[in-house]
Design a protein around this motif. Sequence first.
Motif, short mmCIF file in Angstrom:
data_model
loop_
_atom_site.label_atom_id
_atom_site.label_comp_id
_atom_site.label_asym_id
_atom_site.label_seq_id
_atom_site.Cartn_x
_atom_site.Cartn_y
_atom_site.Cartn_z
N VAL A 16 1.00 -1.13 -0.06
CA VAL A 16 0.06 -0.12 0.06
C VAL A 16 0.76 1.18 0.05
CG1 VAL A 16 -1.74 1.37 1.36
CG2 VAL A 16 -2.10 -1.20 1.13
N ASP A 17 2.07 1.24 0.75
CA ASP A 17 2.86 2.32 0.98
C ASP A 17 3.37 2.56 -0.77
OD1 ASP A 17 4.43 4.52 2.26
OD2 ASP A 17 6.22 3.07 1.51
N VAL A 18 3.94 1.52 -1.29
CA VAL A 18 4.49 1.57 -2.51
C VAL A 18 3.31 2.30 -3.52
CG1 VAL A 18 5.26 0.44 -4.65
CG2 VAL A 18 6.14 -0.35 -2.39
N ALA A 19 2.24 1.77 -3.47
CA ALA A 19 0.88 2.32 -4.45
C ALA A 19 0.77 3.66 -3.99
CB ALA A 19 -0.15 1.81 -4.09
N LYS A 20 0.85 4.27 -2.80
CA LYS A 20 0.53 5.69 -2.47
C LYS A 20 1.90 6.46 -2.90
CE LYS A 20 -2.14 5.02 1.85
NZ LYS A 20 -3.12 5.57 1.33
N GLN A 21 3.01 6.14 -3.05
CA GLN A 21 4.16 6.75 -3.58
C GLN A 21 4.01 6.81 -4.98
OE1 GLN A 21 8.11 6.50 -1.77
NE2 GLN A 21 7.33 4.63 -0.42
N LYS A 28 11.55 5.68 4.45
CA LYS A 28 10.33 6.47 4.17
C LYS A 28 10.52 7.29 2.95
CE LYS A 28 7.40 9.98 6.68
NZ LYS A 28 7.06 10.68 7.95
N ASN A 29 9.32 7.14 2.08
CA ASN A 29 9.02 7.99 1.07
C ASN A 29 10.25 7.82 -0.05
OD1 ASN A 29 6.82 9.62 0.02
ND2 ASN A 29 8.15 11.40 0.27
N SER A 30 10.74 6.61 -0.04
CA SER A 30 12.13 6.37 -0.84
C SER A 30 11.76 6.44 -2.27
CB SER A 30 12.88 5.20 -0.50
OG SER A 30 12.12 3.99 -0.71
N ILE A 31 10.80 5.87 -2.71
CA ILE A 31 10.44 6.02 -4.24
C ILE A 31 10.23 7.47 -5.01
CG2 ILE A 31 8.89 5.16 -6.23
CD1 ILE A 31 8.10 2.83 -4.09
N VAL A 32 9.41 8.16 -4.12
CA VAL A 32 9.16 9.67 -4.50
C VAL A 32 10.57 10.30 -4.43
CG1 VAL A 32 8.22 11.64 -3.96
CG2 VAL A 32 6.80 9.68 -3.72
#
Length: 235
Positions: A31-36, A217-221
């Motif tokens: 879910v965190d991946v999706a949000k990013q 935290k927030n690493s993809i963005v």
Amino acid sequence: MMKQLKRILLKLSGEALAGDKKTGFDEAVCVDVAKQVKVLTEAGIQVGIVTGGGNFWRGRTSEKIDRTKADAIGMLATVMNCIYVSEIFRTEGMKTKVFTPFACGTFTEMFSKDRAVESLEAGEVCFFAGGTGHPYFSTDMGMALRAVEIEADCILAAKSIDGVYDSDPAKNPDAKKYDTLSISEVVEKELGVIDLAASVLCMENHMPMRIFGLNEKNSIVEAVVGPFHGTDITV
């Protein structure tokens, strides 16, 4: 930052998707991946995704199974991963497509560059499952191949480790992390960032990479807009 990224290929390792569970899926991680990724797509960035299969299958650890069959199981593990993660993405409001290089009934669509690029340009997140469709090629090669085919600006490789080190940091507390490396150095030093064949394909096609930890935290963005804390692989 290298240049403004318009189209990226995101690689998610199977182990990273499993989180602390080490196997299967950690839904909170997905879910965190999706949000990013949604943040990126809403900014107009086109996103393709390749997943590993290590949360379900690591066939090379078994000598009892023929390599060709072991690799086939691994390819199917990535199909399961992509179907699952793509559904999590849909619950977060994104449109997705799952492509495979072989027929999977009605579960996926057959990959072609034209169809994939059309979907990306329509704002859909494209999942590229099943690796190359052939044994003896890792998901790293599938990642590099799809990135080159869709003409991505960069590969973002999200791993369970936060960058590239000169030795295994789990075994060596004094391991040195690289901030920047050239792809030729990765090949020459055989650093194992991705497998050698995939590294050579990236080198020959001038495909840069960013290696970073998915659990940060927030690493993809941040791998796209900064600040970036992983390892840049330049061309």
